[in-house]
Motif scaffolding. Structure first.
Motif, mmCIF file in Angstrom:
data_model
loop_
_atom_site.group_PDB
_atom_site.id
_atom_site.type_symbol
_atom_site.label_atom_id
_atom_site.label_comp_id
_atom_site.label_asym_id
_atom_site.label_seq_id
_atom_site.Cartn_x
_atom_site.Cartn_y
_atom_site.Cartn_z
ATOM 1 N N ALA A 200 22.545 39.104 61.980
ATOM 2 C CA ALA A 200 22.759 39.178 63.421
ATOM 3 C C ALA A 200 22.857 37.778 63.999
ATOM 4 C CB ALA A 200 21.610 39.928 64.093
ATOM 5 N N GLU A 201 23.785 37.584 64.934
ATOM 6 C CA GLU A 201 23.895 36.303 65.625
ATOM 7 C C GLU A 201 23.978 36.542 67.128
ATOM 8 O OE1 GLU A 201 26.449 32.142 65.862
ATOM 9 O OE2 GLU A 201 27.003 33.666 64.392
ATOM 10 N N ASN A 202 23.183 35.806 67.883
ATOM 11 C CA ASN A 202 23.211 35.876 69.339
ATOM 12 C C ASN A 202 24.423 35.084 69.840
ATOM 13 O OD1 ASN A 202 22.765 35.771 72.091
ATOM 14 N ND2 ASN A 202 20.565 35.415 71.900
ATOM 15 N N ILE A 203 25.378 35.776 70.449
ATOM 16 C CA ILE A 203 26.577 35.098 70.963
ATOM 17 C C ILE A 203 26.660 35.243 72.480
ATOM 18 C CG2 ILE A 203 27.875 35.282 68.812
ATOM 19 C CD1 ILE A 203 29.317 37.712 70.030
ATOM 20 N N LYS A 204 25.524 35.324 73.118
ATOM 21 C CA LYS A 204 25.458 35.542 74.562
ATOM 22 C C LYS A 204 26.281 34.519 75.339
ATOM 23 C CE LYS A 204 21.519 36.806 76.083
ATOM 24 N NZ LYS A 204 20.083 36.800 76.465
ATOM 25 N N ASN A 205 26.246 33.270 74.917
ATOM 26 C CA ASN A 205 26.954 32.218 75.646
ATOM 27 C C ASN A 205 28.376 31.994 75.155
ATOM 28 O OD1 ASN A 205 24.665 31.911 77.092
ATOM 29 N ND2 ASN A 205 24.187 29.837 76.418
ATOM 30 N N ALA A 206 28.768 32.695 74.111
ATOM 31 C CA ALA A 206 30.146 32.579 73.609
ATOM 32 C C ALA A 206 30.996 33.614 74.339
ATOM 33 C CB ALA A 206 30.181 32.783 72.111
ATOM 34 N N CYS B 275 29.489 30.305 66.095
ATOM 35 C CA CYS B 275 29.180 30.307 67.520
ATOM 36 C C CYS B 275 27.814 29.692 67.735
ATOM 37 C CB CYS B 275 29.183 31.731 68.062
ATOM 38 S SG CYS B 275 30.666 32.647 67.664
ATOM 39 N N ASN B 276 27.756 28.389 67.741
ATOM 40 C CA ASN B 276 26.476 27.692 67.871
ATOM 41 C C ASN B 276 26.096 27.577 69.335
ATOM 42 O OD1 ASN B 276 24.227 26.139 67.610
ATOM 43 N ND2 ASN B 276 25.293 24.286 66.977
ATOM 44 N N ASN B 277 25.164 28.426 69.773
ATOM 45 C CA ASN B 277 24.756 28.459 71.177
ATOM 46 C C ASN B 277 23.359 27.883 71.309
ATOM 47 O OD1 ASN B 277 27.121 30.042 71.893
ATOM 48 N ND2 ASN B 277 26.096 31.707 70.812
ATOM 49 N N SER B 278 23.270 26.575 71.364
ATOM 50 C CA SER B 278 21.964 25.928 71.361
ATOM 51 C C SER B 278 21.184 26.187 72.641
ATOM 52 C CB SER B 278 22.124 24.416 71.162
ATOM 53 O OG SER B 278 22.948 23.862 72.164
ATOM 54 N N SER B 279 21.853 26.679 73.695
ATOM 55 C CA SER B 279 21.167 26.873 74.968
ATOM 56 C C SER B 279 20.501 28.239 75.085
ATOM 57 C CB SER B 279 22.158 26.697 76.127
ATOM 58 O OG SER B 279 23.208 27.638 76.038
ATOM 59 N N VAL B 280 20.748 29.142 74.123
ATOM 60 C CA VAL B 280 20.092 30.442 74.192
ATOM 61 C C VAL B 280 18.759 30.377 73.461
ATOM 62 C CG1 VAL B 280 22.308 31.624 74.294
ATOM 63 C CG2 VAL B 280 21.171 31.363 72.099
ATOM 64 N N LYS B 281 17.877 31.301 73.815
ATOM 65 C CA LYS B 281 16.551 31.309 73.193
ATOM 66 C C LYS B 281 16.655 31.706 71.735
ATOM 67 C CE LYS B 281 15.001 34.505 75.962
ATOM 68 N NZ LYS B 281 14.111 35.509 76.599
ATOM 69 N N PRO B 282 15.680 31.301 70.908
ATOM 70 C CA PRO B 282 15.694 31.731 69.508
ATOM 71 C C PRO B 282 15.841 33.239 69.405
ATOM 72 C CG PRO B 282 14.002 30.088 69.864
ATOM 73 C CD PRO B 282 14.541 30.432 71.223
ATOM 74 N N SER C 248 22.458 25.995 64.119
ATOM 75 C CA SER C 248 22.925 27.351 64.407
ATOM 76 C C SER C 248 21.909 28.410 63.984
ATOM 77 C CB SER C 248 24.252 27.614 63.704
ATOM 78 O OG SER C 248 24.056 27.849 62.325
ATOM 79 N N GLU C 249 21.009 28.048 63.084
ATOM 80 C CA GLU C 249 20.084 29.041 62.534
ATOM 81 C C GLU C 249 19.149 29.618 63.583
ATOM 82 O OE1 GLU C 249 18.217 27.114 59.225
ATOM 83 O OE2 GLU C 249 20.111 26.832 58.171
ATOM 84 N N ILE C 250 18.945 28.897 64.688
ATOM 85 C CA ILE C 250 18.075 29.408 65.738
ATOM 86 C C ILE C 250 18.650 30.680 66.353
ATOM 87 C CG2 ILE C 250 19.108 28.072 67.634
ATOM 88 C CD1 ILE C 250 16.305 27.655 68.742
ATOM 89 N N ASN C 251 19.982 30.829 66.249
ATOM 90 C CA ASN C 251 20.655 31.963 66.870
ATOM 91 C C ASN C 251 20.936 33.098 65.906
ATOM 92 O OD1 ASN C 251 20.944 30.429 69.310
ATOM 93 N ND2 ASN C 251 22.656 29.356 68.353
ATOM 94 N N THR C 252 20.566 32.945 64.657
ATOM 95 C CA THR C 252 20.908 33.933 63.647
ATOM 96 C C THR C 252 19.665 34.468 62.936
ATOM 97 O OG1 THR C 252 21.193 32.269 61.915
ATOM 98 C CG2 THR C 252 23.131 32.831 63.233
ATOM 99 N N ALA C 253 19.809 35.674 62.418
ATOM 100 C CA ALA C 253 18.720 36.287 61.649
ATOM 101 C C ALA C 253 19.300 37.083 60.496
ATOM 102 C CB ALA C 253 17.878 37.202 62.539
ATOM 103 N N SER C 254 18.828 36.814 59.298
ATOM 104 C CA SER C 254 19.194 37.623 58.139
ATOM 105 C C SER C 254 18.294 38.849 58.137
ATOM 106 C CB SER C 254 19.014 36.810 56.846
ATOM 107 O OG SER C 254 19.871 35.701 56.835
#
Length: 223
Positions: A121-127, A19-26, A91-97
């Motif tokens: 964790a992955e930010n899927i706000k826009n998905a 879920c690559n959401n390039s429009s969400v904040k890091p 996609s790494e901007i939206n994920t955190a290990s």
């Protein structure tokens, strides 16, 4: 054993491009975001209100070690495909290990496979189409199958698995590493526009049971 160490990251980063959401904040700029901490053999995270055990004498990775594994994993899972590598990196901007733990230290002289687990964790706000761990795994499975991994088996259906009141969906797969089958289990739940993934790698049932008993089955929301 270094190749085995990388395996965790190989499949993981295929998963994280789901879920690559390039429009969400890091992800680390989200208000109150917390990578968590380990104290007294217990990992806790205030942002996700979670805690879980870290087995005694196992080896959590620090941020620099995780970064190094991230860079290695990105290149290997892309298999030389520059477009795939660029997509994974984006996609790494939206994920955190949040947590990466190996049974053995890299310097340990052991013949056994270095069993491991991680929490991502992955930010899927826009998905907006992804509301459950099952839907998330449907996307991730397609990307994993298109990666450079030598996958010999992968679940087509995802079972629901509840651990201490948290509903996960589970996917199992087998990857061939130099002729040796290595097994991975993915557990994914979706909460508050984030996908939380527990991923663990093992060589046999004994290792799997140890990881589940000492770590996976202890995850819970803090009271």
């Amino acid at each position: 054993m270094k190749q085995a160490l990388k395996l965790l990251l190989l499949a993981t980063f295929a998963l994280l491009t789901g879920c690559n959401n390039s429009s969400v904040k890091p992800i680390d700029e989200e208000k109150g975001f917390d990578y968590g901490r380990i104290r007294n053999e217990k990992y806790s995270n205030t942002f996700f209100n979670l805690e879980m055990n870290v087995p005694k004498n196992w080896h959590p990775q620090n941020k620099e070690e995780i970064k190094e594994l991230t860079n290695e994993g990105r290149k290997i899972v892309a298999g030389g495909n520059e477009n795939t590598e660029a997509r994974i990196k984006a996609s790494e901007i939206n994920t955190a290990s949040l947590l990466v733990v190996f049974k053995y230290d890299e310097e340990d002289d052991v013949m056994d496979y270095n069993a491991n687990f991680m929490l991502v964790a992955e930010n899927i706000k826009n998905a907006t189409a992804i509301k459950t761990g099952k839907q998330y795994l449907n996307h991730a499975q397609k990307l994993i199958m298109g990666s450079a991994l030598a996958i010999t088996e992968i679940d087509k259906e995802f079972e629901k698995r509840t651990i201490n009141g948290i509903d996960f969906y589970q996917m199992n797969m087998t990857v061939d590493i130099e002729g040796v089958p290595v097994y991975q289990t993915y557990l994914v739940t979706v909460e508050n526009n984030f996908a939380l993934s527990l991923i663990y790698s093992y060589l046999n049932e004994e290792q799997k049971n140890e990881i589940e008993e000492k770590a996976i089955n202890t995850i819970k929301h803090k009271k």
